[in-house]
Enzyme design. Structure first.
Site, PDB file in Angstrom:
ATOM      1  N   LYS A   1       0.760  -1.231   0.072  1.00 30.23           N
ATOM      2  CA  LYS A   1      -0.046  -0.093   0.133  1.00 30.23           C
ATOM      3  C   LYS A   1       0.847   1.263   0.006  1.00 30.23           C
ATOM      4  O   LYS A   1       1.615   1.426   1.000  1.00 30.23           O
ATOM      5  CB  LYS A   1      -0.949   0.015   1.283  1.00 30.23           C
ATOM      6  CG  LYS A   1      -2.254   1.029   1.030  1.00 30.23           C
ATOM      7  CD  LYS A   1      -1.771   2.208   2.031  1.00 30.23           C
ATOM      8  CE  LYS A   1      -2.668   3.312   1.686  1.00 30.23           C
ATOM      9  NZ  LYS A   1      -1.984   4.603   2.365  1.00 30.23           N
TER      10      LYS A   1
ATOM     11  N   GLU B   1       5.901  -1.427  13.494  1.00 29.26           N
ATOM     12  CA  GLU B   1       7.097  -0.529  14.203  1.00 29.26           C
ATOM     13  C   GLU B   1       6.232   1.078  14.232  1.00 29.26           C
ATOM     14  O   GLU B   1       6.276   1.585  13.381  1.00 29.26           O
ATOM     15  CB  GLU B   1       8.137  -0.683  13.137  1.00 29.26           C
ATOM     16  CG  GLU B   1       9.526  -0.478  13.752  1.00 29.26           C
ATOM     17  CD  GLU B   1       9.659   1.217  13.396  1.00 29.26           C
ATOM     18  OE1 GLU B   1       9.345   1.993  14.552  1.00 29.26           O
ATOM     19  OE2 GLU B   1      10.313   1.622  12.528  1.00 29.26           O
TER      20      GLU B   1
ATOM     21  N   CYS C   1      12.340   7.165  13.660  1.00 27.88           N
ATOM     22  CA  CYS C   1      11.900   6.337  14.649  1.00 27.88           C
ATOM     23  C   CYS C   1      12.761   6.041  15.891  1.00 27.88           C
ATOM     24  O   CYS C   1      12.579   5.839  16.927  1.00 27.88           O
ATOM     25  CB  CYS C   1      11.542   5.056  14.174  1.00 27.88           C
ATOM     26  SG  CYS C   1      12.493   4.155  12.985  1.00 27.88           S
TER      27      CYS C   1
HETATM   28  P1  NAP Z   1       0.236   6.872   9.603  1.00 26.64           P
HETATM   29  O1  NAP Z   1      -0.858   7.820   9.839  1.00 26.64           O
HETATM   30  O2  NAP Z   1       0.299   5.766  10.710  1.00 26.64           O
HETATM   31  O3  NAP Z   1       0.229   6.218   8.247  1.00 26.64           O
HETATM   32  C1  NAP Z   1       1.031   4.947   8.071  1.00 26.64           C
HETATM   33  C2  NAP Z   1       0.271   4.157   6.776  1.00 26.64           C
HETATM   34  O4  NAP Z   1      -0.886   3.525   7.390  1.00 26.64           O
HETATM   35  C3  NAP Z   1      -0.433   4.941   5.607  1.00 26.64           C
HETATM   36  O5  NAP Z   1      -0.426   4.328   4.331  1.00 26.64           O
HETATM   37  C4  NAP Z   1      -1.828   5.147   6.092  1.00 26.64           C
HETATM   38  O6  NAP Z   1      -2.743   5.426   4.892  1.00 26.64           O
HETATM   39  C5  NAP Z   1      -2.262   3.987   6.632  1.00 26.64           C
HETATM   40  N1  NAP Z   1      -3.147   4.151   7.764  1.00 26.64           N
HETATM   41  C6  NAP Z   1      -2.884   4.727   8.903  1.00 26.64           C
HETATM   42  N2  NAP Z   1      -4.251   4.661   9.710  1.00 26.64           N
HETATM   43  C7  NAP Z   1      -4.981   3.767   9.100  1.00 26.64           C
HETATM   44  C8  NAP Z   1      -6.232   3.396   9.311  1.00 26.64           C
HETATM   45  N3  NAP Z   1      -6.920   3.654  10.389  1.00 26.64           N
HETATM   46  N4  NAP Z   1      -6.903   2.601   8.245  1.00 26.64           N
HETATM   47  C9  NAP Z   1      -6.054   2.207   7.217  1.00 26.64           C
HETATM   48  N5  NAP Z   1      -4.976   2.837   7.119  1.00 26.64           N
HETATM   49  C10 NAP Z   1      -4.398   3.610   7.832  1.00 26.64           C
HETATM   50  O7  NAP Z   1       1.650   7.302   9.729  1.00 26.64           O
HETATM   51  P2  NAP Z   1       2.587   8.377   8.695  1.00 26.64           P
HETATM   52  O8  NAP Z   1       1.610   9.013   7.762  1.00 26.64           O
HETATM   53  O9  NAP Z   1       3.726   7.819   8.119  1.00 26.64           O
HETATM   54  O10 NAP Z   1       2.918   9.481   9.459  1.00 26.64           O
HETATM   55  C11 NAP Z   1       1.901   9.875  10.640  1.00 26.64           C
HETATM   56  C12 NAP Z   1       2.816  10.006  12.008  1.00 26.64           C
HETATM   57  O11 NAP Z   1       3.320   8.745  11.974  1.00 26.64           O
HETATM   58  C13 NAP Z   1       3.967  11.154  12.239  1.00 26.64           C
HETATM   59  O12 NAP Z   1       3.457  12.158  12.650  1.00 26.64           O
HETATM   60  C14 NAP Z   1       4.416  10.247  13.343  1.00 26.64           C
HETATM   61  O13 NAP Z   1       4.117  10.691  14.530  1.00 26.64           O
HETATM   62  C15 NAP Z   1       4.511   8.719  12.952  1.00 26.64           C
HETATM   63  N6  NAP Z   1       5.370   8.079  12.277  1.00 26.64           N
HETATM   64  C16 NAP Z   1       6.224   7.282  13.204  1.00 26.64           C
HETATM   65  C17 NAP Z   1       7.402   6.731  12.332  1.00 26.64           C
HETATM   66  C18 NAP Z   1       8.122   5.946  13.153  1.00 26.64           C
HETATM   67  O14 NAP Z   1       9.200   5.288  12.531  1.00 26.64           O
HETATM   68  N7  NAP Z   1       7.757   5.525  14.368  1.00 26.64           N
HETATM   69  C19 NAP Z   1       7.482   6.673  11.082  1.00 26.64           C
HETATM   70  C20 NAP Z   1       6.765   7.700  10.398  1.00 26.64           C
HETATM   71  C21 NAP Z   1       5.678   8.123  11.208  1.00 26.64           C
HETATM   72  P3  NAP Z   1      -3.062   6.909   4.794  1.00 26.64           P
HETATM   73  O15 NAP Z   1      -1.958   7.813   4.321  1.00 26.64           O
HETATM   74  O16 NAP Z   1      -4.202   6.808   3.456  1.00 26.64           O
HETATM   75  O17 NAP Z   1      -3.769   7.491   5.862  1.00 26.64           O
END
Ligand code: NAP
Length: 506
Positions: free
Chosen positions: A182, A263, A300
């Site tokens: 995805k 992760e 991360c």
């Molecule tokens: P995210 O919002 O968790 O999204 C990651 C992936 O999962 C995206 O493809 C997203 O799709 C999908 N997704 C998330 N929630 C979903 C749900 N309820 N149902 C279906 N699909 C879902 O993370 P992100 O966009 O990469 O970053 C946002 C935040 O994540 C950051 O501000 C940070 O806090 C954290 N982050 C942490 C790390 C780490 O290494 N720990 C890395 C990156 C980000 P969509 O884009 O379509 O919503």
């Protein structure tokens, strides 16, 4: 921009468009339209993956090693376009994209070498003992086998190394598992270019096109359909705690629950022990500032919290960190949403009881600039919000009274990807007391280094107890990550003609 994205999904070797589009939101340059994913396309990709699985799981390790190397070559062949598009979409500098491409192709080639060696199969053989009394023993052989189609969620913060052809995809293909990715909406053009490279490699290696698909997002329904598709047997995910937990819950609620290797990040605490603080507190402060601001803090493994024993030596550490962070200008973050979430997080920390702001640099729009706060251990222990990850270049210093309170603070941390000790020889006793706490808390324990910079190698562990990851026994970086997509099967009294090829050649 010299590359114009085609904007299609890549499903089992075919470019497929949809009427509904979403737009990319690059940090610089022109936005492009991409086809929005649908549950129907997810199902199509999963059906193709399921059909391809039997043949792919029967390929030899050599065939899969050549596939991984060909993917690496195809990525390199598109290197300039990937750097150009990746840098525009994410705002990460070109040098970072070039370096990350090297890490991505390096890990594909590392997996090729790893599976050629064969020891990852962990083959065991207890030979038959027909004359054993009172019961004869049958012939028993065990080896690791691929589990089936894997869903991979590209991560926003590593558009190459943790995305379409990142560690999860490399490990799954190395194991013999088809992959459905995805795509992440923060870098759809980069994802498309890498998917083109994988598709070309699959074709060049004469493999079943169904072993790889990329479905772009644009709607939450795509991720939900992917993790609940009955043909998917495990999920690799890097992202937020909220998103990861929602998808994990969907996996657990399936009629056939499947493992979700999420992760989800951490604050990666660093404990600065007293001898090290007095001998080189300022150097540690400067180094910490450098680590905190790498990639605008969007790692991360970002070491967000430093724990130090209060006193004049701690002041020198804090002064150097403040100076180091103050010298770093605001830079674009990966998305507008992340920049907003970062500032919200900084506000939340700043409003904590007893929290003192040491550095608050103005930043707006997509830009993120460093923040530094400090708080006493008593106030930190009383407020769980202060121990939560703020994704970006934010540091929080926790001042403890003494070694006993440092131990108390250490014991209060939830699961982490990493935990660090800054220590000199005179700190060995305290280090020995803290170590059992740190190894229960984290997947990787470091001494006198900084947690950013994750080596891709055999001994690496990038995981840890929840909420660092949803599966404390696994790693998402390094060759051990292949174990997530394998399961042991015992073969009792099988004639050699029926045994998997790998058993005879490993
Ligand atoms: P995210 O919002 O968790 O999204 C990651 C992936 O999962 C995206 O493809 C997203 O799709 C999908 N997704 C998330 N929630 C979903 C749900 N309820 N149902 C279906 N699909 C879902 O993370 P992100 O966009 O990469 O970053 C946002 C935040 O994540 C950051 O501000 C940070 O806090 C954290 N982050 C942490 C790390 C780490 O290494 N720990 C890395 C990156 C980000 P969509 O884009 O379509 O919503």
């Amino acid at each position: 921009m010299s590359y114009t994205p085609h904007g299609h999904h890549l499903i089992a070797g075919e470019k497929i468009g949809t009427e509904t589009k979403f737009s990319s939101a690059p940090a610089t340059g022109q936005a492009f339209e991409f086809s929005t994913g649908t549950p129907e396309l997810v199902a199509q990709a999963c059906v193709a993956a399921q059909k391809a699985f039997a043949g792919f799981s029967a390929t030899s390790r050599e065939e899969r090693a050549v596939l991984l190397e060909t993917i690496a070559d195809e990525i390199d062949a598109r290197g300039d376009a990937i750097t150009e598009v990746g840098s525009a979409e994410t705002g990460l500098p070109e040098g970072r994209l070039v370096g990350e491409r090297g890490r991505t192709t390096g890990q594909l080639r590392l997996f090729a070498t790893h599976i050629r060696k064969g020891d990852y199969l962990d083959c065991r053989h207890d030979k038959a003992l027909p004359d054993r009394q009172p019961l004869a023993r049958p012939d028993l052989r065990m080896m690791q086998r691929p589990i089936g189609p894997i869903a991979v969620f590209g991560a926003s913060n590593f558009p190459l190394a943790f995305s379409v052809a990142g560690g999860d995809t490399a490990a799954a293909l190395a194991a013999g598992c088809p992959v459905v990715v995805k795509g992440h909406g923060a870098h759809p053009g980069t994802g498309e270019l890498v998917a083109d490279a994988i598709t070309a490699a699959v074709k060049a290696c004469n493999m079943d096109a169904g072993i790889f698909s990329l479905v772009q997002g644009g709607t939450r329904a795509v991720g939900e359909a992917l993790v609940t598709d009955p043909r998917i047997k495990a999920v690799g995910f890097t992202g937020s705690l909220g998103g990861g937990r929602a998808l994990y819950n969907l996996c657990a609620a399936r009629p056939e629950p499947i493992p979700f290797f999420g992760e989800l990040g951490s604050v990666n605490p660093m404990f600065v022990l007293p001898e090290a603080t007095s001998a080189r507190g300022a150097d540690i402060g400067t180094g910490w500032a450098g680590s905190l601001t790498m990639g605008v803090g969007q790692f991360c493994t970002n070491p967000g919290i430093a724990v130090v024993i209060d006193g004049p030596e701690a002041d020198r550490f804090v002064e150097a960190a403040t100076q180091g962070l103050g010298a770093v200008a605001a830079q674009p973050m990966l998305t507008d949403g992340m920049a907003d979430a970062y500032r919200d997080g900084a506000r939340r920390v700043g409003e904590g009881v007893g929290v003192k702001a040491l550095l608050t640099t103005a930043c707006e729009g997509r830009d993120g600039a460093p923040y530094l706060f400090e708080v006493s251990a008593a106030d930190w222990l009383a407020d769980e919000v202060l121990s939560e990850e703020v994704f970006g270049p934010l540091g929080l210093v926790v001042r403890v009274k003494d070694a006993a309170q440092m131990q108390e603070v250490a014991e209060s941390f939830k699961g982490q990807l990493t935990a660090t000790l800054q220590m000199d020889d005179g700190d060995t006793e305290l280090g020995r007391t803290l170590l059992p706490v740190l190894e229960r808390m984290a997947g990787r324990v470091l001494v006198n280094g900084f947690a950013t910079g994750v080596e891709v190698c055999d001994a690496m562990v990038h995981g840890g107890p929840y909420p660092a990851s949803t599966n404390f026994g696994a790693t998402s970086v390094g060759t051990l990550s292949i174990r997530r997509f394998l399961r042991p099967v015992c073969y009792q009294n099988l004639p050699e003609a029926l045994l998997p090829k790998d058993f005879l050649t490993a």
